[in-house]
Design a protein around this motif. Structure first.
Motif, short mmCIF file in Angstrom:
data_model
loop_
_atom_site.label_atom_id
_atom_site.label_comp_id
_atom_site.label_asym_id
_atom_site.label_seq_id
_atom_site.Cartn_x
_atom_site.Cartn_y
_atom_site.Cartn_z
N UNK A 1 1.23 -1.38 0.60
CA UNK A 1 -0.30 0.09 0.60
C UNK A 1 0.31 1.22 -0.07
N UNK A 2 0.76 2.12 -1.07
CA UNK A 2 1.55 3.55 -0.59
C UNK A 2 1.32 4.27 -0.09
N UNK A 3 1.92 4.80 0.88
CA UNK A 3 1.88 5.54 2.38
C UNK A 3 1.83 8.05 1.87
N UNK A 4 0.82 8.31 1.45
CA UNK A 4 0.71 9.20 1.50
C UNK A 4 0.29 9.97 2.42
N UNK A 5 1.09 11.45 2.85
CA UNK A 5 0.85 12.01 3.37
C UNK A 5 -0.17 13.24 2.46
N UNK A 6 -1.00 13.69 2.79
CA UNK A 6 -1.46 14.50 2.89
C UNK A 6 -2.12 16.10 3.81
N UNK A 7 -2.55 17.56 2.92
CA UNK A 7 -2.41 18.41 3.97
C UNK A 7 -3.23 19.34 2.68
N UNK A 8 -3.99 20.33 3.61
CA UNK A 8 -4.42 21.51 2.89
C UNK A 8 -4.80 22.38 3.40
N UNK A 9 -3.56 23.31 3.49
CA UNK A 9 -3.20 24.29 3.98
C UNK A 9 -5.08 25.18 4.41
N UNK A 10 -5.66 25.50 3.05
CA UNK A 10 -6.79 26.28 3.65
C UNK A 10 -7.55 25.26 4.66
N UNK A 11 -7.56 24.89 4.78
CA UNK A 11 -8.82 23.81 5.63
C UNK A 11 -8.57 22.11 5.41
N UNK A 12 -8.23 22.40 6.80
CA UNK A 12 -8.34 20.82 6.59
C UNK A 12 -9.74 20.03 6.38
N UNK A 13 -9.83 18.67 6.25
CA UNK A 13 -10.82 18.12 5.72
C UNK A 13 -11.15 17.83 7.10
N UNK A 14 -11.42 17.50 8.23
CA UNK A 14 -11.75 17.71 9.30
C UNK A 14 -12.62 18.66 10.18
N UNK A 15 -12.74 19.91 9.39
CA UNK A 15 -13.05 20.80 9.66
C UNK A 15 -14.37 20.97 9.99
N UNK A 16 -14.55 21.86 11.04
CA UNK A 16 -16.14 21.53 11.47
C UNK A 16 -17.49 22.45 9.96
N UNK A 17 -16.97 23.22 9.59
CA UNK A 17 -17.51 23.94 8.60
C UNK A 17 -18.00 24.06 6.82
N UNK A 18 -18.89 23.00 6.42
CA UNK A 18 -19.06 22.66 5.59
C UNK A 18 -18.51 24.33 4.22
N UNK A 19 -17.68 23.09 2.90
CA UNK A 19 -17.67 24.58 1.96
C UNK A 19 -16.91 23.51 1.36
N UNK A 20 -17.19 24.21 -0.11
CA UNK A 20 -16.66 22.87 -1.40
C UNK A 20 -15.45 22.42 -1.21
N UNK A 21 -13.77 23.80 -0.57
CA UNK A 21 -12.99 23.48 -0.50
C UNK A 21 -12.70 21.94 0.50
N UNK A 22 -13.70 21.76 1.38
CA UNK A 22 -13.42 20.64 2.14
C UNK A 22 -14.12 19.53 1.88
N UNK A 23 -15.46 19.97 0.74
CA UNK A 23 -15.80 18.60 0.32
C UNK A 23 -14.68 17.80 -0.76
N UNK A 24 -13.66 18.78 -2.09
CA UNK A 24 -12.86 18.62 -1.96
C UNK A 24 -11.77 17.54 -1.27
N UNK A 25 -11.33 17.96 -0.07
CA UNK A 25 -10.90 17.27 0.60
C UNK A 25 -10.68 16.27 1.02
N UNK A 26 -12.06 16.67 1.47
CA UNK A 26 -12.35 14.85 1.60
C UNK A 26 -12.48 13.63 0.35
N UNK A 27 -12.86 14.33 -0.35
CA UNK A 27 -13.46 13.27 -2.23
C UNK A 27 -12.05 13.08 -2.21
N UNK A 28 -11.01 13.97 -2.62
CA UNK A 28 -9.65 13.38 -2.91
C UNK A 28 -9.07 11.87 -1.29
N UNK A 29 -9.20 12.11 -0.79
CA UNK A 29 -8.48 11.32 0.56
C UNK A 29 -9.40 10.09 0.24
#
Ligand SMILES: CC(=O)N[C@H]1[C@@H](OP(=O)(O)OP(=O)(O)OC[C@H]2O[C@@H](n3ccc(=O)[nH]c3=O)[C@H](O)[C@@H]2O)O[C@H](CO)[C@@H](O)[C@@H]1O
Ligand SMILES: O=P([O-])([O-])O[C@@H]1[C@@H](O)[C@H](O)[C@@H](O)[C@H](O)[C@@H]1O
Length: 357
Positions: A1-29
């Protein structure tokens, strides 16, 4: 299994407020997981300056330096093979990934990075230079829209790959199909700036509708609540503001609506267009760069045609249920063909495997 370090400087996918970039961050994971990769969110540091303030940028640059040191130490004991950063740009540059990837000798990938050379001077200069340097350091950059590809290709670093990753929903199948018979639906968090500009255009359009008994449901919440409520005030009970809905409640709204109405002022592309079309809703939106990349093929009014053209579109769809259902089916087919997780996962994971080979 390839091990990937993932980072989203604008907003982590764990952030409580919905937004498109949060949705995309989650979708990529999820797309990485779908492709059997082991992706880990390695930092939740947000390096965002929305104001163009040198002090904020200096403070965040120092914080990021400490974060990079921490991650280099951590990385020496984790067997990360690749670093992926989602959404680095001049207001939220990746100040961490390039440093850590270089120190640990990891290939460095960016998804939805944008280049804005005109920001290299002016109030965002420090951040813009960092965003530009991060993109220069990337082995691979995935662009989500054709508009972003222009500058990425113009300033492409030697040996850098630039790959199209169409925006996608993190699902294998489509959600329940709408009968396209309920109220109209608008989905957008209530923020000042571009979101409120869309809401203003929505109100200007509603005033011009000839259909007598229209209704509009709005999903979203945020700092511009009072402003949007006052813009919608004149329409009384015809406009119903539902607040921020979770994924399940939103899915219900999509399947109960007759169409999605979202003009799309300055959207990068608009995750809600993917969600609504997946549910089989026809979309009334303007023909804008980025937005047009995710809409089913068709005629959409240009921004300079203003609210009158949007009102005509809405009236025509409200009058013709068969047209609504037909356009909704085409939209749903379009999402199934181009914007679901399987295709995205293949694009991402193939590129990663090729770089690691
Ligand atoms: C102005 C701008 O440039 N916006 C961009 C921003 O997302 P931005 O957050 O502005 O907007 P989007 O329309 O893409 O997404 C809204 C998200 O919020 C969710 N939602 C909304 C209302 C609600 O009540 N509950 C809820 O969960 C929606 O399901 C959706 O996932 O980054 C996205 C990724 O680059 C882009 O697609 C958008 O164009
Ligand atoms: O305020 P918040 O929802 O945490 O974060 C938001 C981002 O997720 C969004 O994409 C951006 O366009 C907004 O300006 C805002 O920064």
């Amino acid at each position: 299994m390839t091990r990937v370090a993932f980072y989203a400087p604008m907003k982590p996918p764990t952030h409580p407020v919905p937004s498109g970039d949060r949705a995309m961050g989650r979708a990529i994971l999820q797309a990485l997981e779908h492709g059997n990769m082991d992706a880990e969110l390695v930092s939740t540091l947000q390096t965002v300056d929305k104001q163009g303030c040198r002090d904020i940028q200096t403070r965040l640059l120092a914080q990021a330096e400490r974060e990079a040191t921490r991650l280099i130490t951590l990385g020496q004991h984790s067997n990360w093979q690749v670093w992926i950063t989602y959404h680095s740009y001049y207001k939220a540059p990746d100040l961490v990934g390039p440093v850590v990837a270089a120190a640990l000798k990891l290939p460095y990938f960016q998804i939805e990075a944008t280049r804005a050379r005109k920001r290299l001077t002016g109030p965002w200069a420090a951040f813009a230079q960092a965003a530009e340097a991060a993109s220069d350091a990337a082995d691979v950059i995935f662009h989500l829209t054709q508009r972003d590809a222009l500058a990425l290709r113009a300033y492409q670093a030697p040996h850098q790959k630039i790959i199209h990753l169409p925006p996608f929903l993190p699902r294998v199948n489509l959600p329940p199909q709408s009968l396209c018979e309920g109220a109209m639906l608008s989905v957008g968090m209530l923020r000042h700036g571009d979101k409120i500009a869309s809401y203003e255009l929505i109100a200007d359009t509603l005033k011009r509708l000839k259909t007598p008994d229209w209704r509009l449901v709005i999903a979203g919440d945020g700092p511009a609540l009072n402003a949007v409520a006052s813009i919608m005030g004149p329409f009384g009970a015809r406009v119903e503001m539902r607040g921020s809905l979770d994924a399940e409640a939103l899915e219900k709204e999509y399947s109960n609506a007759s169409l999605l109405f979202w003009p799309g002022v300055n959207e990068a592309f608009g995750v809600t267009y993917l969600e609504a079309q997946a549910a089989g809703l026809p979309v009334v939106a303007q023909d804008r760069p980025g937005v047009i990349d995710v809409l089913a093929p068709g005629q959409y009014p240009r921004p300079e045609q203003g609210p009158e053209a949007l009102a005509q579109e809405l009236d025509a769809l409200l009058r013709h249920p068969d047209e609504r259902a037909g356009r909704g089916r085409a939209a749903r087919d379009h999402i199934a063909a181009h914007h679901l997780i399987s295709g995205a996962s293949t694009i991402l994971c193939t590129a990663i495997s090729e770089v690691l080979a």
